[in-house]
Design a protein around this motif. Structure first.
Motif, PDB file in Angstrom:
ATOM      1  N   VAL A 113       8.642  10.054  -8.100  1.00  0.00           N
ATOM      2  CA  VAL A 113       7.556   9.126  -7.779  1.00  0.00           C
ATOM      3  C   VAL A 113       7.017   9.350  -6.376  1.00  0.00           C
ATOM      4  CG1 VAL A 113       6.984   6.695  -7.386  1.00  0.00           C
ATOM      5  CG2 VAL A 113       8.298   7.356  -9.412  1.00  0.00           C
ATOM      6  N   PHE A 114       7.905   9.354  -5.360  1.00  0.00           N
ATOM      7  CA  PHE A 114       7.441   9.355  -3.974  1.00  0.00           C
ATOM      8  C   PHE A 114       7.023  10.745  -3.470  1.00  0.00           C
ATOM      9  CE2 PHE A 114       9.995   5.483  -4.160  1.00  0.00           C
ATOM     10  CZ  PHE A 114       9.170   4.581  -3.511  1.00  0.00           C
ATOM     11  N   PHE A 115       7.695  11.764  -3.932  1.00  0.00           N
ATOM     12  CA  PHE A 115       7.448  13.093  -3.368  1.00  0.00           C
ATOM     13  C   PHE A 115       6.635  14.012  -4.273  1.00  0.00           C
ATOM     14  CE2 PHE A 115      11.354  11.511  -1.370  1.00  0.00           C
ATOM     15  CZ  PHE A 115      10.999  11.625  -0.035  1.00  0.00           C
ATOM     16  N   TYR A 190      13.524  -1.266  -1.197  1.00  0.00           N
ATOM     17  CA  TYR A 190      13.106  -0.117  -2.014  1.00  0.00           C
ATOM     18  C   TYR A 190      12.071  -0.548  -3.046  1.00  0.00           C
ATOM     19  CZ  TYR A 190      13.446   3.893  -5.188  1.00  0.00           C
ATOM     20  OH  TYR A 190      13.161   4.974  -5.980  1.00  0.00           O
ATOM     21  N   ALA A 191      12.252  -1.733  -3.630  1.00  0.00           N
ATOM     22  CA  ALA A 191      11.295  -2.238  -4.617  1.00  0.00           C
ATOM     23  C   ALA A 191       9.916  -2.412  -3.995  1.00  0.00           C
ATOM     24  CB  ALA A 191      11.787  -3.560  -5.201  1.00  0.00           C
ATOM     25  N   TYR A 192       9.850  -2.880  -2.745  1.00  0.00           N
ATOM     26  CA  TYR A 192       8.555  -3.007  -2.062  1.00  0.00           C
ATOM     27  C   TYR A 192       7.866  -1.647  -1.967  1.00  0.00           C
ATOM     28  CZ  TYR A 192       9.952  -7.688  -0.414  1.00  0.00           C
ATOM     29  OH  TYR A 192      10.325  -9.008  -0.338  1.00  0.00           O
ATOM     30  N   ALA A 193       8.618  -0.633  -1.529  1.00  0.00           N
ATOM     31  CA  ALA A 193       8.047   0.707  -1.407  1.00  0.00           C
ATOM     32  C   ALA A 193       7.612   1.234  -2.774  1.00  0.00           C
ATOM     33  CB  ALA A 193       9.071   1.650  -0.765  1.00  0.00           C
ATOM     34  N   TYR A 194       8.419   0.978  -3.791  1.00  0.00           N
ATOM     35  CA  TYR A 194       8.105   1.425  -5.150  1.00  0.00           C
ATOM     36  C   TYR A 194       6.828   0.761  -5.643  1.00  0.00           C
ATOM     37  CZ  TYR A 194       9.634   3.462  -9.613  1.00  0.00           C
ATOM     38  OH  TYR A 194       9.751   4.221 -10.747  1.00  0.00           O
ATOM     39  N   LEU A 198       3.498   2.862  -6.788  1.00  0.00           N
ATOM     40  CA  LEU A 198       2.963   2.762  -8.146  1.00  0.00           C
ATOM     41  C   LEU A 198       1.537   2.221  -8.149  1.00  0.00           C
ATOM     42  CD1 LEU A 198       6.057   1.465 -10.141  1.00  0.00           C
ATOM     43  CD2 LEU A 198       5.187   3.786  -9.974  1.00  0.00           C
ATOM     44  N   ALA A 199       1.236   1.308  -7.226  1.00  0.00           N
ATOM     45  CA  ALA A 199      -0.127   0.780  -7.146  1.00  0.00           C
ATOM     46  C   ALA A 199      -1.119   1.884  -6.777  1.00  0.00           C
ATOM     47  CB  ALA A 199      -0.184  -0.354  -6.120  1.00  0.00           C
ATOM     48  N   ILE A 200      -0.725   2.740  -5.829  1.00  0.00           N
ATOM     49  CA  ILE A 200      -1.610   3.843  -5.418  1.00  0.00           C
ATOM     50  C   ILE A 200      -1.775   4.844  -6.561  1.00  0.00           C
ATOM     51  CG2 ILE A 200      -1.857   5.781  -3.823  1.00  0.00           C
ATOM     52  CD1 ILE A 200      -0.356   4.080  -1.738  1.00  0.00           C
ATOM     53  N   ILE A 201      -0.682   5.124  -7.273  1.00  0.00           N
ATOM     54  CA  ILE A 201      -0.779   6.017  -8.436  1.00  0.00           C
ATOM     55  C   ILE A 201      -1.719   5.410  -9.484  1.00  0.00           C
ATOM     56  CG2 ILE A 201       0.518   6.970 -10.389  1.00  0.00           C
ATOM     57  CD1 ILE A 201       2.933   7.186  -8.441  1.00  0.00           C
ATOM     58  N   GLY A 202      -1.620   4.118  -9.693  1.00  0.00           N
ATOM     59  CA  GLY A 202      -2.504   3.442 -10.645  1.00  0.00           C
ATOM     60  C   GLY A 202      -3.957   3.490 -10.214  1.00  0.00           C
ATOM     61  N   MET A 203      -4.224   3.350  -8.917  1.00  0.00           N
ATOM     62  CA  MET A 203      -5.589   3.441  -8.402  1.00  0.00           C
ATOM     63  C   MET A 203      -6.145   4.853  -8.597  1.00  0.00           C
ATOM     64  SD  MET A 203      -4.803   1.217  -4.971  1.00  0.00           S
ATOM     65  CE  MET A 203      -6.397   1.295  -4.171  1.00  0.00           C
ATOM     66  N   SER A 204      -5.300   5.842  -8.369  1.00  0.00           N
ATOM     67  CA  SER A 204      -5.719   7.233  -8.588  1.00  0.00           C
ATOM     68  C   SER A 204      -6.015   7.469 -10.064  1.00  0.00           C
ATOM     69  CB  SER A 204      -4.626   8.197  -8.113  1.00  0.00           C
ATOM     70  OG  SER A 204      -4.341   8.008  -6.735  1.00  0.00           O
ATOM     71  N   ALA A 205      -5.185   6.873 -10.922  1.00  0.00           N
ATOM     72  CA  ALA A 205      -5.385   7.026 -12.360  1.00  0.00           C
ATOM     73  C   ALA A 205      -6.701   6.416 -12.815  1.00  0.00           C
ATOM     74  CB  ALA A 205      -4.224   6.377 -13.114  1.00  0.00           C
ATOM     75  N   PHE A 206      -7.135   5.342 -12.155  1.00  0.00           N
ATOM     76  CA  PHE A 206      -8.402   4.705 -12.513  1.00  0.00           C
ATOM     77  C   PHE A 206      -9.569   5.665 -12.293  1.00  0.00           C
ATOM     78  CE2 PHE A 206     -12.073   1.948 -12.002  1.00  0.00           C
ATOM     79  CZ  PHE A 206     -11.882   1.011 -13.005  1.00  0.00           C
ATOM     80  N   VAL A 207      -9.443   6.512 -11.271  1.00  0.00           N
ATOM     81  CA  VAL A 207     -10.470   7.519 -11.004  1.00  0.00           C
ATOM     82  C   VAL A 207     -10.353   8.679 -11.987  1.00  0.00           C
ATOM     83  CG1 VAL A 207     -11.327   9.182  -9.307  1.00  0.00           C
ATOM     84  CG2 VAL A 207     -10.580   6.906  -8.560  1.00  0.00           C
ATOM     85  N   LEU A 208      -9.129   9.110 -12.236  1.00  0.00           N
ATOM     86  CA  LEU A 208      -8.905  10.284 -13.080  1.00  0.00           C
ATOM     87  C   LEU A 208      -9.026   9.977 -14.572  1.00  0.00           C
ATOM     88  CD1 LEU A 208      -5.796  11.698 -11.162  1.00  0.00           C
ATOM     89  CD2 LEU A 208      -8.136  12.593 -11.081  1.00  0.00           C
ATOM     90  N   LEU A 209      -8.687   8.741 -14.973  1.00  0.00           N
ATOM     91  CA  LEU A 209      -8.695   8.358 -16.394  1.00  0.00           C
ATOM     92  C   LEU A 209      -9.463   7.050 -16.584  1.00  0.00           C
ATOM     93  CD1 LEU A 209      -4.861   8.942 -16.924  1.00  0.00           C
ATOM     94  CD2 LEU A 209      -6.680  10.430 -17.794  1.00  0.00           C
ATOM     95  N   PRO A 210     -10.769   7.070 -16.335  1.00  0.00           N
ATOM     96  CA  PRO A 210     -11.541   5.821 -16.378  1.00  0.00           C
ATOM     97  C   PRO A 210     -11.625   5.194 -17.759  1.00  0.00           C
ATOM     98  CG  PRO A 210     -13.001   7.714 -16.218  1.00  0.00           C
ATOM     99  CD  PRO A 210     -11.616   8.238 -16.034  1.00  0.00           C
ATOM    100  N   ASN A 211     -11.430   5.965 -18.805  1.00  0.00           N
ATOM    101  CA  ASN A 211     -11.610   5.446 -20.168  1.00  0.00           C
ATOM    102  C   ASN A 211     -10.312   5.346 -20.962  1.00  0.00           C
ATOM    103  OD1 ASN A 211     -14.506   5.361 -19.857  1.00  0.00           O
ATOM    104  ND2 ASN A 211     -14.531   7.588 -20.140  1.00  0.00           N
ATOM    105  N   ILE A 212      -9.187   5.297 -20.289  1.00  0.00           N
ATOM    106  CA  ILE A 212      -7.913   5.235 -21.000  1.00  0.00           C
ATOM    107  C   ILE A 212      -7.840   3.932 -21.816  1.00  0.00           C
ATOM    108  CG2 ILE A 212      -6.694   4.134 -19.073  1.00  0.00           C
ATOM    109  CD1 ILE A 212      -4.219   5.811 -19.912  1.00  0.00           C
TER     110      ILE A 212
END
Length: 391
Positions: A113-115, A190-194, A198-212
């Motif tokens: 996830v992180f790296f 650790y949960a805070y960092a996680y 995950l929120a940033i990954i989800g934001m990136s996914a919104f750009v990459l997969l707008p119609n999922i």
């Protein structure tokens, strides 16, 4: 939601670890019997079993969703295969297998996830500049989902994690209270960092997969398009690791509640150690099969998660907290508090819908008021609690 979970783990470590360590028990329900009565143990075990069972269902749906995206197989088949693997090693190895696999899974999920996925998905989406340009403004507002929903998350998950058997059983296996405290606080941080990752990954996914179409599959889908094959395998393994870690822990928790707090306590009090292990394993298999069936039927993670934590936090939080910090609350109050609050919560969820916040608030209020009224406003003859020193 994950921040609320982390907060619950931290508060558990800071405020409850020392109190819990004074009781030589295996489950929350066993603690409640020592503090209140065997009837309280029974009803609390039933409530906690519902919670851990639904939490297991959540993980079965999660691993099924992952395999569904990864392999393209039927969702039901993916749940059966993924869930079957988890409860197989859990049944064979018990809590020791859960501990050992947790360590391996923690390392894998941290690297994956992180790296790997976080920097690669953000890069593919165009970096922070692209996120600022292409995402709706609400995506950068921490309160965008609404105060009511945020409040619900903290009522459900912060309070629920503080009295969750799947978390407590890890405290019971710690060598010292200090180890428990350090471990829980570190896990919460650790949960805070996680949560942020995950929120940033989800934001990136919104750009990459707008119609999922199915947002439950976002993590796996963005990994499929952002990562090369070798790295993809590691990242998907990290997701599976996170799910399997929680699933195995919740299976053991549910099995322990049924075998230790219900079967052994009320039906087979003189059972041998070997017989107890045998019953625990049969129970674990039964839980695994039943949770897979429920997962195939529900197939919605948030639905199962809301039901699990609504019952737990609303019905058990106040009896456990009062039991640890006050000697004035007696057995009859705790017993009726759990029964009435659980009934109110389940009825409220049935009437208002399983995503409603009100049933949790109503149930918690009923629990609190019942404890106070029956403990502090009844005659001394009715105060039949077991007096123990919990200071």
């Amino acid at each position: 939601m994950v921040v609320a979970i982390g907060t619950g783990v931290i508060l558990l470590g800071i405020f409850l670890t020392k109190k819990i360590s004074q009781f030589k028990v295996l489950t929350i329900s066993e603690l409640l019997e020592k503090r209140y009565s065997k009837e309280t143990r029974l009803v609390s075990a039933i409530v906690a079993t519902i919670y851990t069972l639904m939490l297991t269902v959540v993980q079965m749906i999660g691993i099924g969703s992952l395999l569904n995206v990864w392999l393209g197989w039927n969702m039901a088949l993916c749940i059966i295969i993924g869930g079957g693997i988890v409860f197989l090693y859990t049944t064979m190895g018990g809590m020791w297998s859960v501990t050992m696999t947790d360590i391996v899974q923690f390392v894998i999920m941290t690297i994956g996830v992180f790296f790997l996925l976080l920097p690669m998905s953000l890069s593919d989406a165009g970096g922070w500049t692209a996120l600022n340009t292409e995402l709706p403004s609400g995506f950068f507002d921490i309160g965008h989902i609404g105060g009511e929903r945020i409040f619900q998350y903290f009522i459900l998950f912060t309070l629920g994690l503080m009295v969750g058997q799947d978390i407590w059983q890890r405290l019971f296996t710690a060598k010292t209270p200090k180890v428990s405290k350090i471990g829980t606080v570190a896990a919460g941080i650790y949960a805070y960092a996680y949560a942020i990752a995950l929120a940033i990954i989800g934001m990136s996914a919104f750009v990459l997969l707008p119609n999922i179409e199915d947002t439950q599959n976002v993590f796996a889908e963005v990994a499929m398009i952002s990562l090369p094959p070798g790295v993809l395998g590691l990242v998907l393994a990290s997701v599976a690791a996170a799910i399997m870690s929680t699933a195995s822990g919740s299976i053991i928790a549910c099995s322990t509640l049924i075998s230790n707090d219900i079967v052994k306590r009320f039906f087979k009090p003189d059972i041998s150690d070997r017989g107890f292990v045998r019953i625990s394993r049969f129970t674990t298999v039964g839980i695994g099969v039943f949770s897979i069936i429920c997962a195939i039927w529900i197939q919605d993670i948030l639905v199962a998660l809301d039901v699990a934590y609504a019952v737990l936090s609303g019905a058990l939080f106040f009896p456990v907290i009062f039991g640890l910090f006050s000697k004035k609350v007696h057995a009859r109050a705790a017993f009726y508090s759990i029964i009435l609050s659980a009934a109110v919560i389940l009825a409220g969820l049935a009437i208002l819908g399983i995503t409603a916040t009100e049933p949790i608030i109503y149930g918690s209020a009923v629990s609190f008021v019942t404890l106070l009224v029956l403990s502090f406003f009844t005659s001394n003859k009715e105060k039949d609690q077991k007096e123990i020193n919990v200071s």
